[in-house]
Design an enzyme around this catalytic site. Structure first.
Site, mmCIF file in Angstrom:
data_model
loop_
_atom_site.group_PDB
_atom_site.id
_atom_site.type_symbol
_atom_site.label_atom_id
_atom_site.label_comp_id
_atom_site.label_asym_id
_atom_site.label_seq_id
_atom_site.Cartn_x
_atom_site.Cartn_y
_atom_site.Cartn_z
ATOM 1 N N ARG A 295 0.819 -1.212 0.000
ATOM 2 C CA ARG A 295 0.000 0.000 0.000
ATOM 3 C C ARG A 295 0.854 1.265 0.000
ATOM 4 O O ARG A 295 0.522 2.267 -0.643
ATOM 5 C CB ARG A 295 -0.923 -0.025 1.211
ATOM 6 C CG ARG A 295 -1.923 1.124 1.247
ATOM 7 C CD ARG A 295 -1.716 1.947 2.486
ATOM 8 N NE ARG A 295 -2.628 3.060 2.594
ATOM 9 C CZ ARG A 295 -2.552 3.981 3.542
ATOM 10 N NH1 ARG A 295 -1.594 3.895 4.463
ATOM 11 N NH2 ARG A 295 -3.373 4.990 3.570
ATOM 12 N N SER A 310 -6.732 3.568 0.831
ATOM 13 C CA SER A 310 -6.631 3.045 2.190
ATOM 14 C C SER A 310 -6.506 1.524 2.122
ATOM 15 O O SER A 310 -6.338 0.931 1.051
ATOM 16 C CB SER A 310 -7.861 3.456 3.007
ATOM 17 O OG SER A 310 -9.041 2.895 2.442
ATOM 18 N N GLN A 382 -17.699 8.072 1.012
ATOM 19 C CA GLN A 382 -17.261 8.781 2.209
ATOM 20 C C GLN A 382 -17.544 10.272 2.095
ATOM 21 O O GLN A 382 -17.909 10.919 3.088
ATOM 22 C CB GLN A 382 -15.775 8.523 2.442
ATOM 23 C CG GLN A 382 -15.480 7.095 2.892
ATOM 24 C CD GLN A 382 -13.999 6.752 2.853
ATOM 25 O OE1 GLN A 382 -13.187 7.523 2.358
ATOM 26 N NE2 GLN A 382 -13.660 5.587 3.359
ATOM 27 N N SER A 403 -17.158 -4.104 8.889
ATOM 28 C CA SER A 403 -17.180 -2.960 9.783
ATOM 29 C C SER A 403 -15.754 -2.622 10.184
ATOM 30 O O SER A 403 -15.064 -3.438 10.800
ATOM 31 C CB SER A 403 -18.019 -3.267 11.038
ATOM 32 O OG SER A 403 -17.919 -2.208 11.972
ATOM 33 N N ASN A 404 -15.321 -1.420 9.818
ATOM 34 C CA ASN A 404 -13.951 -0.995 10.117
ATOM 35 C C ASN A 404 -13.927 -0.264 11.453
ATOM 36 O O ASN A 404 -13.559 0.913 11.530
ATOM 37 C CB ASN A 404 -13.435 -0.100 8.989
ATOM 38 C CG ASN A 404 -11.959 0.187 9.116
ATOM 39 O OD1 ASN A 404 -11.236 -0.525 9.805
ATOM 40 N ND2 ASN A 404 -11.501 1.239 8.471
ATOM 41 N N SER A 407 -10.744 1.731 12.883
ATOM 42 C CA SER A 407 -10.356 3.105 12.560
ATOM 43 C C SER A 407 -10.639 4.047 13.717
ATOM 44 O O SER A 407 -10.051 5.131 13.797
ATOM 45 C CB SER A 407 -11.108 3.574 11.308
ATOM 46 O OG SER A 407 -12.515 3.553 11.536
ATOM 47 N N GLY A 428 -10.369 -4.925 13.447
ATOM 48 C CA GLY A 428 -9.753 -4.168 14.522
ATOM 49 C C GLY A 428 -8.658 -3.247 14.014
ATOM 50 O O GLY A 428 -8.351 -3.197 12.818
ATOM 51 N N ILE A 430 -4.868 -1.791 13.383
ATOM 52 C CA ILE A 430 -3.593 -2.403 13.020
ATOM 53 C C ILE A 430 -2.566 -2.038 14.085
ATOM 54 O O ILE A 430 -2.340 -0.861 14.383
ATOM 55 C CB ILE A 430 -3.145 -1.927 11.629
ATOM 56 C CG1 ILE A 430 -4.195 -2.319 10.572
ATOM 57 C CG2 ILE A 430 -1.780 -2.515 11.278
ATOM 58 C CD1 ILE A 430 -3.874 -1.817 9.178
ATOM 59 N N HIS A 456 -26.001 -18.865 12.143
ATOM 60 C CA HIS A 456 -25.727 -20.277 12.429
ATOM 61 C C HIS A 456 -26.854 -21.198 11.971
ATOM 62 O O HIS A 456 -26.720 -22.429 12.068
ATOM 63 C CB HIS A 456 -25.481 -20.464 13.928
ATOM 64 C CG HIS A 456 -24.513 -21.557 14.235
ATOM 65 N ND1 HIS A 456 -23.899 -22.330 13.264
ATOM 66 C CD2 HIS A 456 -24.041 -22.042 15.426
ATOM 67 C CE1 HIS A 456 -23.111 -23.217 13.813
ATOM 68 N NE2 HIS A 456 -23.178 -23.077 15.138
ATOM 69 N N ASP A 460 -22.226 -23.156 9.062
ATOM 70 C CA ASP A 460 -21.577 -23.855 10.172
ATOM 71 C C ASP A 460 -20.201 -23.256 10.431
ATOM 72 O O ASP A 460 -19.697 -22.425 9.664
ATOM 73 C CB ASP A 460 -21.473 -25.356 9.901
ATOM 74 C CG ASP A 460 -20.809 -25.656 8.559
ATOM 75 O OD1 ASP A 460 -19.959 -24.838 8.122
ATOM 76 O OD2 ASP A 460 -21.139 -26.674 7.935
#
Length: 486
Positions: A295, A310, A382, A403-404, A407, A428, A430, A456, A460
């Site tokens: 990146r 990003s 955004q 879901s970030n 950040s 989560g 970094i 569920h 599975d």
């Protein structure tokens, strides 16, 4: 010869007109009782008559029409009026924005269907409007609507120096495609200065206007900075201003009750339905060391094209490649959980924190997009989310969600599935942590934790684990994605 006959008849009538008037007046008994016969001198000098052609003109008076709130879709029956863009007495054109309404799913800008003048507003700000009820009364101008095209007066070309007040009131000229682009981005055509022929509004004018209003990212252009010369006067030092004083909160020591707004109502409805789904949780950690390096190499190249790159485009593309191998994660079930619908498109949503609250716009057809294409679309979403202009099309149709949350902060989470989807992932932050490499030496590694939730009833644990392993392998070795890109 037939065309000459009516003209000769008209001239004959005009010649006999004095005799006819005099003869009729002589036969009138009331005039005879008044005295001698009056003499009327009517001279018609045909040589001095200026003949003039006439044409039909449309002078019908305006008609007041009630502009009703149409069906927005998604079963929405009522909305909250958040903002009026017009007031009584304002003139509007077709596709001009009238107001912004908020439902329990999204904010929608209502545009005008007619050209005319606003005569009445039926609702105040924050009032509830029902589908089918009138929003405004518009007095349409039939003279403009019924006039033939050859009688339309062309407006002169308008330069960039002209202000909005100078062009206000003139009829905007734009193609249907440009009008649709303006409508989708909630732009009044009357506020855009056209650069085309005779002031016609072009697509580039809409994009330029949108960039100024919302800060949307346009293709990168190299701007030359003038080099300082001896003739250039030195810049004056600007005085350092003290930061503004932060207002202190005022405590009233009283409880207050507020009604839920549209987005809060949507969250209540969605989360209530989500809690009926038995969630299966799965967590893992991903080594992003190679992705961080890749990146950093591509970041400047993307910025040269006007796009902020990003990590999310890589996460989303890796998820799409994994969904190709595990299509059941890109599916939905009916309310009775009797049928499974496998979605053809990967419309991957991204949970976004906006001024209106939590929204989940989605990138459509990720399976057909490159990493750069995904980055472009994320930049657009955004920008619209920050401006509070995400539409229903951007917020509906999702098939899978990421879901970030990292950040903002946090390493692990327990994401809640967004019905009718069947899986969701929470990423989560970094972290730079020590890890052992293949030679048993401690090295610096960029570690991210991921938390998955799956329905569920149809998914599975083994399926979720295999999908997570494949998704992790793409990110830990980004070069491997090249083999599966289409």
């Amino acid at each position: 010869m037939a065309a000459v006959t009516p003209v000769r008849c008209s001239l004959t009538i005009l010649r006999r007109l004095p005799w006819v008037v005099s003869h009729r007046l002589q036969q009138c008994p009331r005039l005879q009782a008044l005295g001698p016969t009056p003499v009327f001198h009517i001279s018609i000098p045909f040589t001095s008559v200026h003949w003039r052609g006439f044409r039909c003109s449309y002078v019908a008076s305006g008609q007041v029409l009630s502009f009703r709130l149409s069906d927005i879709g998604e079963g929405i029956m009522e909305v909250t009026v958040k903002e009026w863009y017009v007031k009584e007495g304002d003139r509007v054109s077709q596709f001009d924005s009238i107001c912004e309404v908020q439902s329990d799913k999204a904010s929608v800008t209502i545009t005008s269907r007619y050209d005319g003048v606003i005569r009445k507003l039926y609702y105040d700000v924050d009032a509830i409007a029902h589908v089918g009820s009138p929003l405004v009364d518009i007095e349409t101008d039939k003279a403009l609507e019924g006039a033939p095209e050859e009688d339309v007066v062309e407006t002169p070309a308008i330069s960039h120096e002209q202000s909005h007040q100078e062009i206000e009131g003139q009829k905007t000229q734009a193609t249907p495609a440009v009008r649709r682009l303006a409508m989708e981005n909630n732009i009044k055509l009357s506020e855009v200065v056209g650069t085309g022929k005779d002031g016609r509004i072009l697509k580039e004018d809409i994009i330029s206007f949108l960039a100024k209003q919302t800060g949307a990212i346009l293709p990168y252009e190299v701007q030359k900075t003038p080099s300082p010369t001896e003739d250039t006067p030195p810049k004056e030092k600007t005085p350092i201003m003290a930061p503004p004083a932060i207002p202190r909160p005022v405590f009233t020591w009283k409880d207050r009750t507020e009604p839920l707004n549209g987005f809060q109502k949507a969250m209540v409805k969605t989360m209530t339905a989500a809690l009926k789904i038995p969630h299966f949780g799965y967590c893992d950690e991903v080594d992003l060391t190679q992705l961080v390096q890749l990146r950093s190499e591509l970041k400047d190249l993307a910025e040269s094209r006007g796009v902020k790159l990003s990590y999310m485009p890589f996460f989303i593309k890796a998820a799409s490649l994994g969904l190709l191998q595990f299509p059941i994660l890109n599916a939905s079930v009916d309310e009775g959980c009797q049928n499974i619908t496998f979605k053809a498109s990967h419309n991957i949503g991204l949970a976004m924190d906006t001024p209106q609250g939590l929204l989940v716009p989605n990138v459509k057809s990720v399976q057909a997009l490159s990493v750069f294409d995904i980055a472009v679309e994320l930049n657009r979403l955004q920008a619209l989310g920050s401006a509070g202009q995400l539409g229903t099309a951007d917020l509906t149709g999702g098939t899978f969600t990421l879901s970030n949350i990292g950040s903002i902060g946090g390493t692990y989470a327990k994401p809640v599935i967004l019905p009718p989807e069947v899986a969701i992932g929470a990423l989560g932050k970094i972290q730079v942590l020590p890890r052992f490499n293949s030679c048993d030496k401690v090295m610096k590694a960029y570690i991210m934790n991921v938390s998955w939730s799956a329905d569920h009833r149809i998914i599975d644990g083994a399926t979720m684990s295999r999908f997570s392993n494949l998704w992790r392998s793409y990110l830990e070795n980004p070069a491997s994605m090249v083999l599966d890109l289409k």
